[in-house]
Design an enzyme around this catalytic site. Structure first.
Site, PDB file in Angstrom:
ATOM      1  CE  LYS A  38     -83.405 -76.880 -29.855  1.00  0.00           C
ATOM      2  NZ  LYS A  38     -83.088 -76.012 -30.976  1.00  0.00           N
ATOM      3  N   GLY A  39     -89.274 -80.150 -28.950  1.00  0.00           N
ATOM      4  CA  GLY A  39     -90.662 -80.081 -29.402  1.00  0.00           C
ATOM      5  C   GLY A  39     -91.715 -80.202 -28.327  1.00  0.00           C
TER       6      GLY A  39
ATOM      7  CD  GLU B 210     -91.354 -86.901 -29.171  1.00  0.00           C
ATOM      8  OE1 GLU B 210     -91.093 -85.796 -28.653  1.00  0.00           O
ATOM      9  OE2 GLU B 210     -90.593 -87.463 -29.975  1.00  0.00           O
ATOM     10  CG  ASP B 211     -92.708 -83.074 -30.729  1.00  0.00           C
ATOM     11  OD1 ASP B 211     -92.398 -84.293 -30.750  1.00  0.00           O
ATOM     12  OD2 ASP B 211     -92.090 -82.218 -31.378  1.00  0.00           O
TER      13      ASP B 211
ATOM     14  CG  ASP C  46     -94.134 -88.991 -39.056  1.00  0.00           C
ATOM     15  OD1 ASP C  46     -95.039 -89.669 -39.541  1.00  0.00           O
ATOM     16  OD2 ASP C  46     -93.352 -88.306 -39.758  1.00  0.00           O
TER      17      ASP C  46
ATOM     18  CE  LYS D 104     -97.049 -85.858 -38.929  1.00  0.00           C
ATOM     19  NZ  LYS D 104     -96.118 -85.287 -39.927  1.00  0.00           N
TER      20      LYS D 104
ATOM     21  CG  PHE E 268     -94.348 -80.679 -41.518  1.00  0.00           C
ATOM     22  CD1 PHE E 268     -93.506 -81.707 -41.098  1.00  0.00           C
ATOM     23  CD2 PHE E 268     -94.073 -79.383 -41.095  1.00  0.00           C
ATOM     24  CE1 PHE E 268     -92.405 -81.449 -40.290  1.00  0.00           C
ATOM     25  CE2 PHE E 268     -92.978 -79.114 -40.286  1.00  0.00           C
ATOM     26  CZ  PHE E 268     -92.137 -80.151 -39.891  1.00  0.00           C
ATOM     27  CB  VAL E 269     -98.803 -80.087 -37.443  1.00  0.00           C
ATOM     28  CG1 VAL E 269    -100.050 -80.515 -38.200  1.00  0.00           C
ATOM     29  CG2 VAL E 269     -98.210 -81.264 -36.685  1.00  0.00           C
TER      30      VAL E 269
ATOM     31  CG  ASP F 178     -88.814 -77.367 -35.289  1.00  0.00           C
ATOM     32  OD1 ASP F 178     -89.168 -78.515 -34.950  1.00  0.00           O
ATOM     33  OD2 ASP F 178     -87.769 -77.145 -35.915  1.00  0.00           O
TER      34      ASP F 178
ATOM     35  NE  ARG G 133     -88.182 -75.533 -31.504  1.00  0.00           N
ATOM     36  CZ  ARG G 133     -88.090 -76.811 -31.833  1.00  0.00           C
ATOM     37  NH1 ARG G 133     -89.078 -77.641 -31.580  1.00  0.00           N
ATOM     38  NH2 ARG G 133     -87.006 -77.271 -32.430  1.00  0.00           N
TER      39      ARG G 133
HETATM   40  P1  IMP Z   1     -90.570 -90.044 -35.827  1.00  0.00           P
HETATM   41  O1  IMP Z   1     -89.215 -90.564 -35.395  1.00  0.00           O
HETATM   42  O2  IMP Z   1     -90.749 -90.153 -37.313  1.00  0.00           O
HETATM   43  O3  IMP Z   1     -91.712 -90.657 -35.074  1.00  0.00           O
HETATM   44  O4  IMP Z   1     -90.599 -88.478 -35.623  1.00  0.00           O
HETATM   45  C1  IMP Z   1     -90.279 -87.941 -34.464  1.00  0.00           C
HETATM   46  C2  IMP Z   1     -89.861 -86.494 -34.560  1.00  0.00           C
HETATM   47  O5  IMP Z   1     -89.965 -85.884 -35.862  1.00  0.00           O
HETATM   48  C3  IMP Z   1     -90.790 -85.726 -33.674  1.00  0.00           C
HETATM   49  O6  IMP Z   1     -90.356 -85.784 -32.339  1.00  0.00           O
HETATM   50  C4  IMP Z   1     -90.723 -84.349 -34.261  1.00  0.00           C
HETATM   51  O7  IMP Z   1     -89.639 -83.644 -33.693  1.00  0.00           O
HETATM   52  C5  IMP Z   1     -90.472 -84.568 -35.741  1.00  0.00           C
HETATM   53  N1  IMP Z   1     -91.743 -84.460 -36.497  1.00  0.00           N
HETATM   54  C6  IMP Z   1     -92.459 -85.461 -37.050  1.00  0.00           C
HETATM   55  N2  IMP Z   1     -93.562 -84.995 -37.656  1.00  0.00           N
HETATM   56  C7  IMP Z   1     -93.552 -83.646 -37.471  1.00  0.00           C
HETATM   57  C8  IMP Z   1     -94.456 -82.578 -37.843  1.00  0.00           C
HETATM   58  O8  IMP Z   1     -95.505 -82.752 -38.493  1.00  0.00           O
HETATM   59  N3  IMP Z   1     -94.075 -81.330 -37.469  1.00  0.00           N
HETATM   60  C9  IMP Z   1     -92.943 -81.061 -36.755  1.00  0.00           C
HETATM   61  N4  IMP Z   1     -92.093 -82.031 -36.367  1.00  0.00           N
HETATM   62  C10 IMP Z   1     -92.391 -83.310 -36.726  1.00  0.00           C
HETATM   63 MG    MG Z   2     -89.472 -84.369 -31.164  1.00  0.00          MG
END
Ligand code: IMP
Ligand code: MG
Length: 190
Positions: A52-53, A109-110, A113, A141, A162-163, A169, A175
């Protein structure tokens, strides 16, 4: 810019400190929209919001494009893990409603990370034989990288915070904020 947001919940204090303002975000979204308009001119593009991000980013971004060939679709992914760290175990919770074979897919995508969520999605989409797939992420990030994924469009590169806000969220909260803030916690007695 708004003040720090302070909330008492589950016996802890949650703080959200302003980080990227609504104006900074909207200015960047306009620029990304213009870039997409140039890059996808005359093409059949499926913009995919990762739920949903990315919802706030997605709805603002598509309004900043001028692409008559654009269609929208939605996809749900969930990654198991703690509330502030992703585990890398990703699952598709809601699939696209359109076929993407031979079409240009733009993933919206939001935040990227570790990169594991986007890696999973790229692998999944590749089996459907799209003409191309690109990632447009509002935030990146780099400190969290575990797998390098190609990101053609990045809104902001951020430090290891962490944002929340503007779609992002913590435990399904925050959100709706029109800006992005850095989340921190305080236990009683800290
Ligand atoms: P990744 O698989 O580690 O790249 O992370 C992807 C998902 O983790 C993102 O689509 C977000 O939903 C969540 N996420 C990662 N970092 C943050 C953050 O700082 N705040 C909120 N959600 C995050
Ligand atoms: Mg996401």
């Amino acid at each position: 810019m708004s003040e720090e947001l302070i909330t008492q919940r589950d016996g802890r204090v949650e703080r959200v400190a302003p980080y990227l303002t609504e104006d900074q975000i909207q200015e960047r979204v306009r620029a990304l929209g213009a870039e997409l308009t140039r890059d996808y001119a005359g093409q059949d593009v499926v913009a995919v919001a990762v739920l949903k991000g990315s919802i706030l980013f997605f709805t603002d971004l598509i309004r900043q494009t001028e692409l008559p060939g654009l269609t929208c679709d939605f996809l749900g992914l969930s990654s198991y893990g703690s509330r502030t760290e992703s585990s890398g175990v990703v699952r598709l919770t809601q699939d696209l409603s359109q076929h993407v074979e031979g079409r240009h897919v733009l993933i919206v995508e939001d935040i990227v990370d570790t990169g594991l969520t986007m890696q999973y999605l790229l692998d999944n989409l590749a089996t459907r034989k799209p003409a191309s797939v690109q990632i447009c992420t509002l935030l990146h990030k780099p400190s969290g990288t575990r797998v390098e994924v190609p990101m053609k469009y990045v809104g902001f590169t951020i430090e290891n915070h962490f944002v929340v806000g503007y779609g992002l969220d913590y435990d399904e909260r925050y959100r709706q904020l029109p800006y992005i803030g850095i989340m921190s916690f305080e236990d009683p007695g800290d």
